[in-house]
Scaffold this motif. Structure first.
Motif, PDB file in Angstrom:
ATOM      1  N   ALA A 211      19.763 -35.497  14.252  1.00 10.22           N
ATOM      2  CA  ALA A 211      20.253 -34.596  15.297  1.00 10.22           C
ATOM      3  C   ALA A 211      21.728 -34.287  15.100  1.00 10.22           C
ATOM      4  N   THR A 212      22.495 -35.286  14.673  1.00 11.16           N
ATOM      5  CA  THR A 212      23.925 -35.069  14.437  1.00 11.16           C
ATOM      6  C   THR A 212      24.145 -34.057  13.325  1.00 11.16           C
ATOM      7  N   GLU A 213      23.368 -34.162  12.251  1.00 11.13           N
ATOM      8  CA  GLU A 213      23.502 -33.200  11.155  1.00 11.13           C
ATOM      9  C   GLU A 213      23.083 -31.802  11.593  1.00 11.13           C
ATOM     10  N   ILE A 214      22.025 -31.715  12.377  1.00  9.08           N
ATOM     11  CA  ILE A 214      21.533 -30.415  12.825  1.00  9.08           C
ATOM     12  C   ILE A 214      22.544 -29.721  13.728  1.00  9.08           C
ATOM     13  N   GLN A 215      23.198 -30.478  14.599  1.00  5.96           N
ATOM     14  CA  GLN A 215      24.123 -29.846  15.539  1.00  5.96           C
ATOM     15  C   GLN A 215      25.383 -29.340  14.848  1.00  5.96           C
ATOM     16  N   ARG A 216      25.589 -29.716  13.597  1.00  6.42           N
ATOM     17  CA  ARG A 216      26.732 -29.208  12.835  1.00  6.42           C
ATOM     18  C   ARG A 216      26.362 -27.883  12.171  1.00  6.42           C
ATOM     19  N   GLY A 217      26.224 -26.850  12.986  1.00  4.96           N
ATOM     20  CA  GLY A 217      26.090 -25.518  12.423  1.00  4.96           C
ATOM     21  C   GLY A 217      24.859 -24.734  12.814  1.00  4.96           C
ATOM     22  N   ILE A 218      23.802 -25.382  13.316  1.00  9.55           N
ATOM     23  CA  ILE A 218      22.569 -24.656  13.630  1.00  9.55           C
ATOM     24  C   ILE A 218      22.509 -24.352  15.122  1.00  9.55           C
ATOM     25  N   SER A 219      22.352 -23.090  15.448  1.00  8.83           N
ATOM     26  CA  SER A 219      22.252 -22.684  16.849  1.00  8.83           C
ATOM     27  C   SER A 219      20.898 -23.099  17.415  1.00  8.83           C
ATOM     28  N   GLU A 220      20.791 -23.076  18.732  1.00  9.40           N
ATOM     29  CA  GLU A 220      19.528 -23.460  19.368  1.00  9.40           C
ATOM     30  C   GLU A 220      18.418 -22.485  18.994  1.00  9.40           C
ATOM     31  N   GLY A 221      18.766 -21.200  18.875  1.00  4.89           N
ATOM     32  CA  GLY A 221      17.758 -20.220  18.482  1.00  4.89           C
ATOM     33  C   GLY A 221      17.227 -20.481  17.085  1.00  4.89           C
ATOM     34  N   ARG A 222      18.119 -20.785  16.149  1.00  3.55           N
ATOM     35  CA  ARG A 222      17.674 -21.084  14.783  1.00  3.55           C
ATOM     36  C   ARG A 222      16.900 -22.398  14.734  1.00  3.55           C
ATOM     37  N   LEU A 223      17.271 -23.336  15.575  1.00  2.00           N
ATOM     38  CA  LEU A 223      16.524 -24.589  15.643  1.00  2.00           C
ATOM     39  C   LEU A 223      15.072 -24.313  16.023  1.00  2.00           C
ATOM     40  N   ARG A 224      14.862 -23.524  17.076  1.00  2.00           N
ATOM     41  CA  ARG A 224      13.505 -23.251  17.551  1.00  2.00           C
ATOM     42  C   ARG A 224      12.686 -22.507  16.505  1.00  2.00           C
ATOM     43  N   ARG A 225      13.322 -21.597  15.771  1.00  2.00           N
ATOM     44  CA  ARG A 225      12.578 -20.778  14.809  1.00  2.00           C
ATOM     45  C   ARG A 225      12.255 -21.511  13.518  1.00  2.00           C
ATOM     46  N   ASN A 226      13.086 -22.474  13.136  1.00  2.00           N
ATOM     47  CA  ASN A 226      13.001 -22.978  11.768  1.00  2.00           C
ATOM     48  C   ASN A 226      12.707 -24.460  11.609  1.00  2.00           C
ATOM     49  N   LEU A 227      12.811 -25.249  12.675  1.00  2.00           N
ATOM     50  CA  LEU A 227      12.653 -26.694  12.529  1.00  2.00           C
ATOM     51  C   LEU A 227      11.628 -27.250  13.496  1.00  2.00           C
ATOM     52  N   GLU A 228      11.109 -28.416  13.130  1.00  2.00           N
ATOM     53  CA  GLU A 228      10.130 -29.117  13.949  1.00  2.00           C
ATOM     54  C   GLU A 228      10.576 -30.562  14.118  1.00  2.00           C
ATOM     55  N   ARG A 229      10.187 -31.154  15.235  1.00  2.00           N
ATOM     56  CA  ARG A 229      10.481 -32.561  15.464  1.00  2.00           C
ATOM     57  C   ARG A 229       9.727 -33.419  14.452  1.00  2.00           C
ATOM     58  N   ALA A 230      10.416 -34.444  13.914  1.00  2.00           N
ATOM     59  CA  ALA A 230       9.796 -35.409  13.008  1.00  2.00           C
ATOM     60  C   ALA A 230      10.314 -36.786  13.406  1.00  2.00           C
ATOM     61  N   GLY A 231       9.717 -37.373  14.431  1.00  2.00           N
ATOM     62  CA  GLY A 231      10.218 -38.636  14.962  1.00  2.00           C
ATOM     63  C   GLY A 231      11.561 -38.425  15.621  1.00  2.00           C
ATOM     64  N   THR A 232      12.553 -39.176  15.170  1.00  2.00           N
ATOM     65  CA  THR A 232      13.902 -39.033  15.724  1.00  2.00           C
ATOM     66  C   THR A 232      14.711 -37.972  14.987  1.00  2.00           C
ATOM     67  N   ARG A 233      14.116 -37.370  13.971  1.00  2.00           N
ATOM     68  CA  ARG A 233      14.835 -36.375  13.177  1.00  2.00           C
ATOM     69  C   ARG A 233      14.179 -35.001  13.319  1.00  2.00           C
ATOM     70  N   TRP A 234      14.749 -34.044  12.588  1.00  2.00           N
ATOM     71  CA  TRP A 234      14.230 -32.683  12.563  1.00  2.00           C
ATOM     72  C   TRP A 234      13.900 -32.316  11.123  1.00  2.00           C
ATOM     73  N   GLN A 235      12.815 -31.555  10.948  1.00  2.00           N
ATOM     74  CA  GLN A 235      12.415 -31.139   9.605  1.00  2.00           C
ATOM     75  C   GLN A 235      12.214 -29.630   9.559  1.00  2.00           C
ATOM     76  N   PHE A 236      12.693 -29.031   8.472  1.00  2.00           N
ATOM     77  CA  PHE A 236      12.497 -27.599   8.297  1.00  2.00           C
ATOM     78  C   PHE A 236      11.017 -27.302   8.085  1.00  2.00           C
ATOM     79  N   ALA A 237      10.579 -26.187   8.647  1.00  2.00           N
ATOM     80  CA  ALA A 237       9.178 -25.792   8.565  1.00  2.00           C
ATOM     81  C   ALA A 237       8.775 -25.559   7.111  1.00  2.00           C
ATOM     82  N   GLY A 238       7.480 -25.720   6.854  1.00  2.00           N
ATOM     83  CA  GLY A 238       6.953 -25.610   5.501  1.00  2.00           C
ATOM     84  C   GLY A 238       7.360 -24.360   4.748  1.00  2.00           C
ATOM     85  N   PRO A 239       7.271 -23.164   5.356  1.00  3.13           N
ATOM     86  CA  PRO A 239       7.639 -21.952   4.613  1.00  3.13           C
ATOM     87  C   PRO A 239       9.066 -21.962   4.085  1.00  3.13           C
TER      88      PRO A 239
END
Length: 328
Positions: A211-239
């Motif tokens: 989450a700390t790495e994600i908040q360094r530069g990714i807006s909430e809109g880009r988070l919703r469009r491009n990443l998925e929850r993976a436990g305590t972390r976030w993972q970029f979508a397959g495409p």
């Protein structure tokens, strides 16, 4: 300049990132030491000047990094754990093991120890604005009748560290495609993310970030469009992960199968090299860039007097180099 630390509101990692422009250091242009910003601490292994000289020479041959004598305490701090891992209680013994081994295992351990992996998403936001608004749309014209007909646009994130730059580019590509759904497809683009560090490349390949790495530069809109929850972390979508090929690669010893690129980013790398190494990297990039294609350095970097044919283009604060269309 020391990389900015998050402000107080960002120190605790929430269940999801707290989005705040004020707490986002991605717009800064830190220039970390090639081996990180460290504070020397007492240990039981002394580093003699001749031992430092030999290690600095080895590091230069392995990575291209130039380590000055005033950074000897950093070498000592970073390489002492490596020496102990290989059963050595002194740097003299460590150097003896290095000389006798001649293998890649100990060299890889040294590379992992001395290379920095400091990076963030959309670092230097004005550059990514220029790429998204000007460079990528121009490159996309090569895929249709308004430019040279091509099957795919190839982008290279050289010295990508843990992959944030490559995924930032992938998000821009996706936004370009989403804005032209009738004419553009993701598979018309590909991104090569390369680094000399095996550990960094594995992180990039996984597409997993805290989450700390994600908040360094990714807006909430880009988070919703491009990443998925993976436990305590976030993972970029397959495409988006499929858009990126991750590869361990030494810029000073490039493989023969790199191919040609439309856009190369090599940011905050040359600043740590000596002039011959800078020239080698610039020559490699120029060789693998298609005519009329683009080369991007870090905001604190230039071509440092390297021989080249690049033209300089400015989009606001962003400085971008272009290989002349007439080049062969």
């Amino acid at each position: 300049m020391r990389p900015q630390a998050p402000c107080g509101a960002c120190r605790a990692v929430p269940s999801r990132p707290a989005w705040s422009t004020r707490c986002n250091p991605s717009n800064a242009s830190p220039k970390p030491s090639p081996i990180g910003q460290l504070v020397a601490r007492p240990n039981d292994m002394d580093l003699a000047s001749r031992e430092f000289d030999e290690l600095a020479k080895l590091i230069h041959s392995l990575t291209g990094l130039v380590i000055s004598v005033d950074k000897s305490y950093l070498i000592k701090h970073r390489l002492e754990p490596v020496a102990k891992r290989f059963g050595c209680d002194s740097f003299e013994a460590f150097l003896s093991v290095i000389r006798k081994s001649g293998g890649t295992r100990i060299h890889d351990a040294i590379i992992e120890a001395v290379t920095t992996k400091e990076t963030s998403f959309f670092r230097d936001s004005w550059l990514f604005e220029a790429l998204g608004q000007h460079v990528l749309p121009e490159l996309a014209k090569r895929l249709d009748g308004t430019g040279t007909r091509r099957n795919r646009i190839r982008i290279w994130s050289a010295g990508c560290a843990t992959g944030q730059e490559a995924y930032s580019l992938a998000m821009l590509v996706r936004e370009l495609v989403d804005n032209q759904p009738q004419t553009r497809r993701l598979n018309e683009f590909s991104i090569l993310a390369s680094d000399i560090s095996s550990d960094a490349i594995e992180t990039a390949r996984s597409g997993l970030y805290s989450a700390t790495e994600i908040q360094r530069g990714i807006s909430e809109g880009r988070l919703r469009r491009n990443l998925e929850r993976a436990g305590t972390r976030w993972q970029f979508a397959g495409p988006l992960r499929e858009l990126i090929q991750c590869r361990k690669l030494d810029l000073l010893r490039p493989p023969h199968d790199l191919g040609a690129f439309d856009l190369v980013l090599c940011r905050n790398v040359l600043i740590y090299f000596d002039q011959p190494s800078r020239q080698r990297v610039c020559s490699t990039v120029e060789k693998h860039l298609l005519p009329g294609s683009f080369f991007v350095l870090g905001s604190a970097e230039s071509l440092y007097g390297c021989e080249h044919s690049f033209e300089t283009i400015k989009h606001g604060r962003a400085v971008i180099y272009r290989k002349p269309a007439a080049s062969r």
